[in-house]
Design a protein around this motif. Structure first.
Motif, PDB file in Angstrom:
ATOM      1  N   HIS A 192       0.834  -1.208   0.000  1.00 55.73           N
ATOM      2  CA  HIS A 192       0.000   0.000   0.000  1.00 55.73           C
ATOM      3  C   HIS A 192       0.867   1.257   0.000  1.00 55.73           C
ATOM      4  N   ALA A 193       1.941   1.237   0.792  1.00 55.77           N
ATOM      5  CA  ALA A 193       2.836   2.391   0.852  1.00 55.77           C
ATOM      6  C   ALA A 193       3.577   2.583  -0.465  1.00 55.77           C
ATOM      7  N   THR A 194       3.972   1.488  -1.087  1.00 52.58           N
ATOM      8  CA  THR A 194       4.713   1.583  -2.355  1.00 52.58           C
ATOM      9  C   THR A 194       3.876   2.242  -3.435  1.00 52.58           C
ATOM     10  N   VAL A 229      -0.618   5.423   6.224  1.00 55.26           N
ATOM     11  CA  VAL A 229      -0.464   5.428   4.762  1.00 55.26           C
ATOM     12  C   VAL A 229      -1.688   6.040   4.094  1.00 55.26           C
ATOM     13  N   LYS A 230      -2.857   5.672   4.602  1.00 59.15           N
ATOM     14  CA  LYS A 230      -4.107   6.142   3.994  1.00 59.15           C
ATOM     15  C   LYS A 230      -4.212   7.666   4.024  1.00 59.15           C
ATOM     16  N   TYR A 231      -3.771   8.274   5.126  1.00 56.51           N
ATOM     17  CA  TYR A 231      -3.947   9.713   5.292  1.00 56.51           C
ATOM     18  C   TYR A 231      -2.663  10.517   5.036  1.00 56.51           C
ATOM     19  N   SER A 232      -1.651   9.859   4.471  1.00 52.10           N
ATOM     20  CA  SER A 232      -0.417  10.558   4.122  1.00 52.10           C
ATOM     21  C   SER A 232      -0.453  11.018   2.673  1.00 52.10           C
ATOM     22  N   PHE A 233       0.322  12.062   2.390  1.00 52.84           N
ATOM     23  CA  PHE A 233       0.449  12.534   1.018  1.00 52.84           C
ATOM     24  C   PHE A 233       1.435  11.643   0.265  1.00 52.84           C
ATOM     25  N   PRO A 234       1.299  11.520  -1.055  1.00 55.71           N
ATOM     26  CA  PRO A 234       2.286  10.766  -1.833  1.00 55.71           C
ATOM     27  C   PRO A 234       3.688  11.354  -1.655  1.00 55.71           C
ATOM     28  N   ASP A 235       4.684  10.474  -1.778  1.00 57.82           N
ATOM     29  CA  ASP A 235       6.097  10.871  -1.651  1.00 57.82           C
ATOM     30  C   ASP A 235       6.418  11.437  -0.271  1.00 57.82           C
ATOM     31  N   SER A 236       5.745  10.957   0.764  1.00 55.90           N
ATOM     32  CA  SER A 236       6.028  11.419   2.125  1.00 55.90           C
ATOM     33  C   SER A 236       6.655  10.284   2.929  1.00 55.90           C
ATOM     34  N   LYS A 237       6.794  10.474   4.224  1.00 59.18           N
ATOM     35  CA  LYS A 237       7.480   9.496   5.073  1.00 59.18           C
ATOM     36  C   LYS A 237       6.664   9.223   6.335  1.00 59.18           C
ATOM     37  N   ILE A 238       6.677   7.948   6.752  1.00 63.39           N
ATOM     38  CA  ILE A 238       6.075   7.510   8.005  1.00 63.39           C
ATOM     39  C   ILE A 238       7.196   6.954   8.886  1.00 63.39           C
ATOM     40  N   THR A 239       7.196   7.336  10.154  1.00 57.89           N
ATOM     41  CA  THR A 239       8.242   6.888  11.069  1.00 57.89           C
ATOM     42  C   THR A 239       7.626   6.065  12.198  1.00 57.89           C
ATOM     43  N   VAL A 240       8.211   4.889  12.418  1.00 55.73           N
ATOM     44  CA  VAL A 240       7.800   4.024  13.527  1.00 55.73           C
ATOM     45  C   VAL A 240       8.944   3.987  14.529  1.00 55.73           C
ATOM     46  N   ARG A 241       8.689   4.470  15.746  1.00 59.85           N
ATOM     47  CA  ARG A 241       9.708   4.485  16.796  1.00 59.85           C
ATOM     48  C   ARG A 241       9.280   3.577  17.942  1.00 59.85           C
ATOM     49  N   ALA A 242      10.264   2.886  18.510  1.00 56.38           N
ATOM     50  CA  ALA A 242      10.006   2.044  19.682  1.00 56.38           C
ATOM     51  C   ALA A 242      11.140   2.238  20.672  1.00 56.38           C
ATOM     52  N   GLU A 243      10.779   2.481  21.929  1.00 60.03           N
ATOM     53  CA  GLU A 243      11.783   2.703  22.962  1.00 60.03           C
ATOM     54  C   GLU A 243      11.203   2.372  24.318  1.00 60.03           C
ATOM     55  N   ALA A 244      12.084   2.159  25.267  1.00 60.70           N
ATOM     56  CA  ALA A 244      11.658   1.924  26.642  1.00 60.70           C
ATOM     57  C   ALA A 244      11.551   3.252  27.370  1.00 60.70           C
ATOM     58  N   ALA A 291       4.212   7.899  13.383  1.00 62.86           N
ATOM     59  CA  ALA A 291       4.047   9.311  13.027  1.00 62.86           C
ATOM     60  C   ALA A 291       4.030   9.481  11.519  1.00 62.86           C
ATOM     61  N   ASP A 292       3.112  10.317  11.035  1.00 60.32           N
ATOM     62  CA  ASP A 292       3.054  10.644   9.609  1.00 60.32           C
ATOM     63  C   ASP A 292       3.043  12.157   9.446  1.00 60.32           C
ATOM     64  N   THR A 293       3.185  12.594   8.222  1.00 58.04           N
ATOM     65  CA  THR A 293       3.129  14.026   7.903  1.00 58.04           C
ATOM     66  C   THR A 293       1.969  14.295   6.946  1.00 58.04           C
ATOM     67  N   GLY A 294       0.833  13.633   7.231  1.00 57.49           N
ATOM     68  CA  GLY A 294      -0.308  13.689   6.332  1.00 57.49           C
ATOM     69  C   GLY A 294      -1.287  14.796   6.632  1.00 57.49           C
ATOM     70  N   VAL A 295      -2.560  14.494   6.395  1.00 56.98           N
ATOM     71  CA  VAL A 295      -3.596  15.530   6.453  1.00 56.98           C
ATOM     72  C   VAL A 295      -3.909  15.976   7.876  1.00 56.98           C
ATOM     73  N   GLY A 296      -3.601  15.115   8.865  1.00 60.55           N
ATOM     74  CA  GLY A 296      -3.888  15.479  10.251  1.00 60.55           C
ATOM     75  C   GLY A 296      -5.357  15.328  10.600  1.00 60.55           C
ATOM     76  N   ILE A 297      -5.660  15.592  11.870  1.00 60.92           N
ATOM     77  CA  ILE A 297      -7.006  15.401  12.399  1.00 60.92           C
ATOM     78  C   ILE A 297      -7.432  16.664  13.131  1.00 60.92           C
TER      79      ILE A 297
END
Length: 380
Positions: free
Chosen positions: A234-236, A272-287, A297-303
């Motif tokens: 879907h992201a591709t 992915v659904k709410y992001s603009f094409p050619d953008s980036k999604i970041t998945v972070r995991a930490e203690a 986190a995405d840089t899409g349309v927001g809420i």
């Protein structure tokens, strides 16, 4: 002829004068008073026939009142217990309330004080009974709704879908291009309807609490990898890059791998659904302290701010939806329930036009597990 209900009250106290006075004040046509002069006897009577209300002295020989209260809470968590204290100290009353007592009654007490606190305790008991009945009724409605959806909707739609596929295959060389297009639209709509029915069943038929039976120590990097792999096609198609940033030595979490993966897939699919094409999604995991935190986190349309409180409710969706974006608003509701069953929480921060960040917080298993891989940061 209907027999009127009698409230059963058990008084556990080592002083005969207290037992006698409670019986004289409370016993009557609408109330039966049972007595026990020690904690062991009181526990035995509760096991034989749980009363509606228990008065429990905190200071008794043998089992203390707090020990009896702890055993009552373990076996009968909804039983209403009012503790009696001869010391009238705040500390003993507070400790009893922390362990689950409904209220406390200091000695000496007047008949009016006894009647008043009894009325409050019995009223609380009735409210608990009504709440339990409503929960049972809700479960029955869920089961009936699931049966109706499954048999009256899912089965006929599935049969229509299979017949449509067979008919289209048989008439492949006879249909015009416009007719083929109509058949394709029918297939798409049927797929959407079946997916909606599946989502309804997932919400109303599945007892998510049963997931606890399958809990095990889980490595979140493995689940994140599976979720990213699932969403990648879907992201591709939208030329979106998914970047994972995983801290070293992430502790494991106690959970059910399939359902936790479902949560991550739901969050990534939405990103992915709410992001603009050619953008980036970041998945972070930490203690963080005693928790493991995963943020998508995405840089899409927001809420919009006014939509945020409703996102995790059943069928909750933002009012402003991008063109071509479809959904029934159940993914986040299911995700919230799964995360809460795991003892965690899920939250969102968003700004219209700048994107959203969904954060899942789960309790960590005490022993950390090494996170293999030469580089904790990678791009997909």
């Amino acid at each position: 002829m209907r027999v009127p209900h009698r409230d059963n009250i058990l008084v556990i106290d080592d002083e005969e004068v207290v037992l006698d006075s409670c019986t004289q004040v409370l016993a009557g046509p609408e109330c039966r008073v049972l007595t026990a002069n020690n904690g062991a006897e009181g526990l035995r009577m509760i096991e034989q026939s749980p009363p509606d209300l228990v008065f429990l002295d905190l200071k008794m020989p043998g089992l203390s009142g707090l020990e009896v209260l702890a055993r009552i809470r373990a076996r009968h968590p909804l039983l209403v217990v009012i503790v009696i204290t001869g010391y009238a100290t705040v500390s003993s009353a507070v400790e009893a309330m922390k362990q689950g007592a409904f209220d406390f009654l200091p000695k000496p007490f007047t008949p009016e004080e006894l009647r008043l606190i009894t009325q409050r305790g019995l009223a609380h008991h009735r409210l608990q009974q009504q709440a339990a009945a409503l929960r049972r009724e809700k479960e029955m409605l869920r089961e009936n709704f699931a049966a109706i959806v499954s048999h009256e909707l899912k089965a006929p739609l599935g049969a229509i879908q299979q017949n449509l596929y067979a008919l289209t295959a048989d008439l492949e060389d006879k249909l015009s291009d416009s007719q083929k297009e109509i058949c394709q639209r029918l297939k798409t709509r049927l797929d959407d309807l079946l997916q909606l029915v599946h989502s309804w069943l997932r919400v109303f038929a599945v007892d998510i609490n049963k997931l606890k039976d399958s809990f095990q120590p889980v490595r979140l990097p493995d689940l994140i990898g599976k979720a990213v792999e699932s969403v990648q096609p879907h992201a591709t198609r939208k030329a979106i890059t998914i970047q994972t940033v995983l801290a070293d030595n992430l502790p494991r979490v106690q959970g059910e791998p399939g359902s936790l993966t479902e949560v991550l897939v739901n969050l990534l699919n939405n990103a992915v659904k709410y992001s603009f094409p050619d953008s980036k999604i970041t998945v972070r995991a930490e203690a963080q302290g005693t928790d493991v935190v995963v943020a998508v986190a995405d840089t899409g349309v927001g809420i919009a701010k006014e939509d945020l409180p409703y996102l995790f409710q059943d069928f909750g969706r933002g009012r402003s939806q991008p063109a071509g974006v479809a959904g029934c608003g159940l993914g986040l509701a299911i995700s919230r329930r799964i995360v809460e069953v795991h003892g965690g929480s899920i939250a969102v921060e968003s700004e219209p036009g700048k994107g959203s960040t969904f954060t899942v917080r789960l309790p960590a298993v005490s022993a950390p597990a090494a996170n293999p891989g030469p580089n904790p940061e990678r791009k997909v």
